[in-house]
Scaffold this active site. Structure first.
Site, mmCIF file in Angstrom:
data_model
loop_
_atom_site.group_PDB
_atom_site.id
_atom_site.type_symbol
_atom_site.label_atom_id
_atom_site.label_comp_id
_atom_site.label_asym_id
_atom_site.label_seq_id
_atom_site.Cartn_x
_atom_site.Cartn_y
_atom_site.Cartn_z
ATOM 1 C CE LYS A 22 -1.812 1.552 4.080
ATOM 2 N NZ LYS A 22 -1.474 2.954 4.358
ATOM 3 C CG ASN A 23 2.224 2.717 3.557
ATOM 4 O OD1 ASN A 23 1.053 2.995 3.271
ATOM 5 N ND2 ASN A 23 2.634 2.550 4.803
ATOM 6 N NE ARG A 102 0.346 12.717 7.266
ATOM 7 C CZ ARG A 102 0.606 13.956 7.654
ATOM 8 N NH1 ARG A 102 -0.353 14.711 8.120
ATOM 9 N NH2 ARG A 102 1.820 14.446 7.573
ATOM 10 C CB CYS A 126 -5.333 11.064 11.163
ATOM 11 S SG CYS A 126 -3.739 10.382 11.503
ATOM 12 N NE ARG A 131 0.292 10.316 10.132
ATOM 13 C CZ ARG A 131 -0.239 9.404 9.316
ATOM 14 N NH1 ARG A 131 -1.507 9.128 9.361
ATOM 15 N NH2 ARG A 131 0.517 8.779 8.450
ATOM 16 N N PRO A 132 1.602 16.870 11.418
ATOM 17 C CG PRO A 132 3.318 18.125 12.378
ATOM 18 C CD PRO A 132 2.563 16.840 12.514
ATOM 19 C CB VAL A 133 1.725 19.383 6.097
ATOM 20 C CG1 VAL A 133 0.748 18.228 6.025
ATOM 21 C CG2 VAL A 133 1.006 20.703 6.310
ATOM 22 C CG ASP A 134 6.356 20.814 10.387
ATOM 23 O OD1 ASP A 134 5.779 19.732 10.167
ATOM 24 O OD2 ASP A 134 7.245 20.940 11.245
ATOM 25 C CG LEU A 135 8.999 17.919 8.494
ATOM 26 C CD1 LEU A 135 9.300 16.457 8.780
ATOM 27 C CD2 LEU A 135 10.170 18.796 8.937
ATOM 28 C CG ASP A 316 3.148 1.548 9.375
ATOM 29 O OD1 ASP A 316 2.658 2.372 10.171
ATOM 30 O OD2 ASP A 316 3.399 1.828 8.186
ATOM 31 C CB ILE A 338 7.129 6.990 14.475
ATOM 32 C CG1 ILE A 338 8.337 6.047 14.381
ATOM 33 C CG2 ILE A 338 6.877 7.723 13.158
ATOM 34 C CD1 ILE A 338 9.623 6.662 13.909
ATOM 35 N NE ARG A 408 -7.256 3.841 5.484
ATOM 36 C CZ ARG A 408 -6.368 4.433 6.289
ATOM 37 N NH1 ARG A 408 -6.605 4.523 7.572
ATOM 38 N NH2 ARG A 408 -5.269 4.939 5.813
HETATM 39 N N1 EPU Z 1 5.923 14.881 10.620
HETATM 40 C C1 EPU Z 1 6.048 16.202 10.959
HETATM 41 N N2 EPU Z 1 5.918 17.135 9.983
HETATM 42 C C2 EPU Z 1 5.663 16.800 8.690
HETATM 43 C C3 EPU Z 1 5.563 15.440 8.337
HETATM 44 C C4 EPU Z 1 5.696 14.497 9.341
HETATM 45 O O1 EPU Z 1 6.264 16.541 12.125
HETATM 46 O O2 EPU Z 1 5.555 17.713 7.849
HETATM 47 C C5 EPU Z 1 6.067 13.875 11.683
HETATM 48 C C6 EPU Z 1 4.822 13.014 11.868
HETATM 49 O O3 EPU Z 1 3.865 13.672 12.672
HETATM 50 C C7 EPU Z 1 5.411 11.796 12.540
HETATM 51 C C8 EPU Z 1 6.784 11.668 11.885
HETATM 52 O O4 EPU Z 1 7.062 12.950 11.306
HETATM 53 O O5 EPU Z 1 5.578 12.001 13.898
HETATM 54 C C9 EPU Z 1 6.912 10.622 10.805
HETATM 55 O O6 EPU Z 1 5.843 10.740 9.889
HETATM 56 P P1 EPU Z 1 5.998 10.436 8.351
HETATM 57 O O7 EPU Z 1 5.874 11.707 7.600
HETATM 58 O O8 EPU Z 1 7.206 9.597 8.127
HETATM 59 O O9 EPU Z 1 4.692 9.561 8.109
HETATM 60 P P2 EPU Z 1 3.784 9.540 6.806
HETATM 61 O O10 EPU Z 1 4.613 9.757 5.603
HETATM 62 O O11 EPU Z 1 2.590 10.384 7.020
HETATM 63 C C10 EPU Z 1 4.083 7.005 6.310
HETATM 64 C C11 EPU Z 1 3.172 5.819 6.190
HETATM 65 C C12 EPU Z 1 2.647 5.468 7.578
HETATM 66 C C13 EPU Z 1 3.832 5.145 8.471
HETATM 67 C C14 EPU Z 1 4.794 6.336 8.511
HETATM 68 C C15 EPU Z 1 6.046 6.061 9.289
HETATM 69 C C16 EPU Z 1 2.213 5.986 3.980
HETATM 70 C C17 EPU Z 1 1.016 6.218 3.137
HETATM 71 N N3 EPU Z 1 2.058 6.128 5.289
HETATM 72 O O12 EPU Z 1 3.286 8.046 6.832
HETATM 73 O O13 EPU Z 1 1.859 4.315 7.413
HETATM 74 O O14 EPU Z 1 3.381 4.862 9.762
HETATM 75 O O15 EPU Z 1 5.176 6.685 7.159
HETATM 76 O O16 EPU Z 1 6.720 4.970 8.772
HETATM 77 O O17 EPU Z 1 3.274 5.658 3.473
HETATM 78 C C18 EPU Z 1 0.009 2.887 7.778
HETATM 79 O O18 EPU Z 1 0.269 2.353 6.689
HETATM 80 O O19 EPU Z 1 -0.805 2.397 8.605
HETATM 81 C C19 EPU Z 1 0.681 4.141 8.118
HETATM 82 C C20 EPU Z 1 0.216 4.971 9.038
#
Ligand code: EPU
Length: 429
Positions: A22-23, A102, A126, A131-135, A316, A338, A408
């Site tokens: 999926k990811n 997301r 969620c 899970r912010p989007v600042d990065l 995960d 995480i 999902r």
């Molecule tokens: N984060 C920030 N700012 C940002 C982006 C992320 O602070 O702008 C933080 C998040 O809040 C979190 C950490 O960084 O604390 C890591 O989040 P990441 O961005 O790596 O997660 P993601 O890309 O949203 C993907 C997977 C998740 C998996 C995480 C970590 C997909 C679609 N989703 O999420 O998968 O848990 O990486 O490995 O690839 C799942 O499949 O059930 C799932 C939640």
């Protein structure tokens, strides 16, 4: 709403085919927005999240056709889908579509790189944390996009195109790495991403982008270099096997005992989980066809782990491991680093009689000799499947409610498990 009924006690024996990840599938589908030619993706899993992303991409103007079955193809192998974004007809990803998943926020990268404009709804919070989007926004700004946030939407503008930049992430993010990687393929000049996510899904995306004509080196390490090109072409790519699905079934077999081949699973993607499962008591071997997981009746041993970005133990698989060690002989400590709120399975596991104490990021699991079946429900995908794992050994009947979470991310879960001897069925309605 569908439910899953399980009667615990059966050992698992047989073969479980591992679906496409999926990811990996989600960012690969989004990469189709980068080119006006056709991107063909094979081994796409049949999942609710994939279907939802098809709707989102369709709204941007992506045509999709599903290839029919081919000679020699297994009965239930993944889908092959041709995605063509000849013209981007709509650069807005609306709230109604983005709020459901997301990862759909990630369209922002390809849209602004190709069209110079994107308006994408903020994904919002969620169940597993804020899970912010600042990065994402900082990386796109570094690439020269102007960012505004208005009425719950992020508006990214780069009328003259994006420019290569040095992006250093203060924290590892899978999504922000995917987006920066995709956006940088069409930026002018060189982009260097430091502290990039090293997850195998990032490598899978990079390999596909390279087939599309992108110039990328270093994917799978912390430093990725991208030399921008003016356009990308079509390509054909097969989605990598789902390491989280494979890890989940490996935990299920370790829990019930038995002998199962996880067909197509790759050991390199699961090094740390395999180490941990061996500590708990499983025997795992790599074969030409995948991973073989075996456990006889011996006791389960407790573990002490922290979730970490790849190659560490994946968040995960945290809920599934917790379900497993509820039956260990002794006390385990599981630390979630995480996401700040990824312990919703704890109170549900307690319904089976599990003894778990939460203290901030730490869950202390005191193993108990038996679990008892119960009606349970969970609010996210991985939490839901941890309840299935508990149900497989719990005495009597377990009903897992809100099965749409499982749909999902787990393709035909009840089918795959029942073929290996589990008593598990879906109850519709
Ligand atoms: N984060 C920030 N700012 C940002 C982006 C992320 O602070 O702008 C933080 C998040 O809040 C979190 C950490 O960084 O604390 C890591 O989040 P990441 O961005 O790596 O997660 P993601 O890309 O949203 C993907 C997977 C998740 C998996 C995480 C970590 C997909 C679609 N989703 O999420 O998968 O848990 O990486 O490995 O690839 C799942 O499949 O059930 C799932 C939640």
């Amino acid at each position: 709403m569908d439910r899953i009924r399980i009667v615990g006690g059966a050992r698992l024996n047989g073969t479980i085919p591992i679906s496409g990840a999926k990811n990996a599938a989600l960012p690969l589908m989004i990469a189709s927005l980068l080119t006006d030619e056709t991107l063909t993706l094979a081994n796409l899993p049949r999942l609710a999240d994939v279907a939802q992303l098809k709707r989102i991409l369709g709204n941007h103007g992506v045509d999709m056709t599903v290839a029919g079955k081919r000679l020699g193809e297994a009965e239930l192998s993944g889908e092959t889908v041709h995605l063509t974004a000849r013209t981007i007809v709509d650069t807005t990803a609306p709230y109604e579509l983005v709020s459901a998943m997301r990862a759909s926020f990630w369209v922002i990268g390809p849209l602004v790189a190709r069209e110079g404009f994107a308006k994408v709804s903020l994904p919002g919070g969620c169940a597993i944390g804020t899970r912010p989007v600042d990065l994402f926004l900082e990386a796109l700004q570094a690439l020269g996009a102007e960012i505004d946030i208005e009425g719950g939407y992020v508006i990214a503008r780069a009328p003259d195109g994006l420019k290569g930049a040095h992006v250093t992430f203060p924290k590892v993010s899978v999504g922000a790495t995917h987006v920066t990687l995709m956006a940088a393929t069409l930026a002018k000049g060189e982009t260097i991403i430091e502290n990039a996510a090293r997850e195998p899904e990032v490598v899978d995306l990079a390999e596909c982008l390279i087939k599309m004509g992108a110039k990328i080196t270093g994917a799978g390490t912390s430093t990725i270099r991208i030399e921008g090109v003016t356009r990308l072409n079509g390509a054909r790519h097969s989605v990598m096997p789902d390491r989280i699905e494979a890890g989940t079934y490996a935990m299920a077999v370790t829990m019930t005992g038995g002998d199962v081949l996880l067909e197509g699973a790759r050991a390199d993607d699961l090094k740390r989980p395999i180490e941990i499962l061996r500590e708990v008591g499983a025997e795992i071997t790599e074969t030409n066809e995948g991973l073989r997981v075996y456990r006889n009746g011996a006791d389960l041993k407790p573990v002490n782990i922290s979730t970490e970005p790849f190659p560490g133990f994946p968040t995960d698989l945290q809920a599934q491991l917790m379900a497993l060690v509820t039956r260990a002989e002794g006390t385990s400590v599981i630390r979630e680093t995480i996401f700040e709120n990824r312990f919703m399975h704890v109170q549900e596991l307690a319904r089976f009689g599990a003894e778990i104490h939460l203290d901030g990021q730490n869950a202390t699991v005191v193993g108990v000799p038996r679990l008892k079946g119960a009606p349970v429900m969970a609010t996210d995908l991985r939490a839901s499947v941890s309840l299935v794992i508990a149900g497989l050994v719990a005495e009597g009947e377990t009903i897992v409610n809100r099965v749409y979470h499982l749909d999902r991310g787990f393709e035909r879960l009840e089918d795959k498990l029942s073929r290996c001897g589990a008593t598990i069925e879906r109850i519709s309605g």
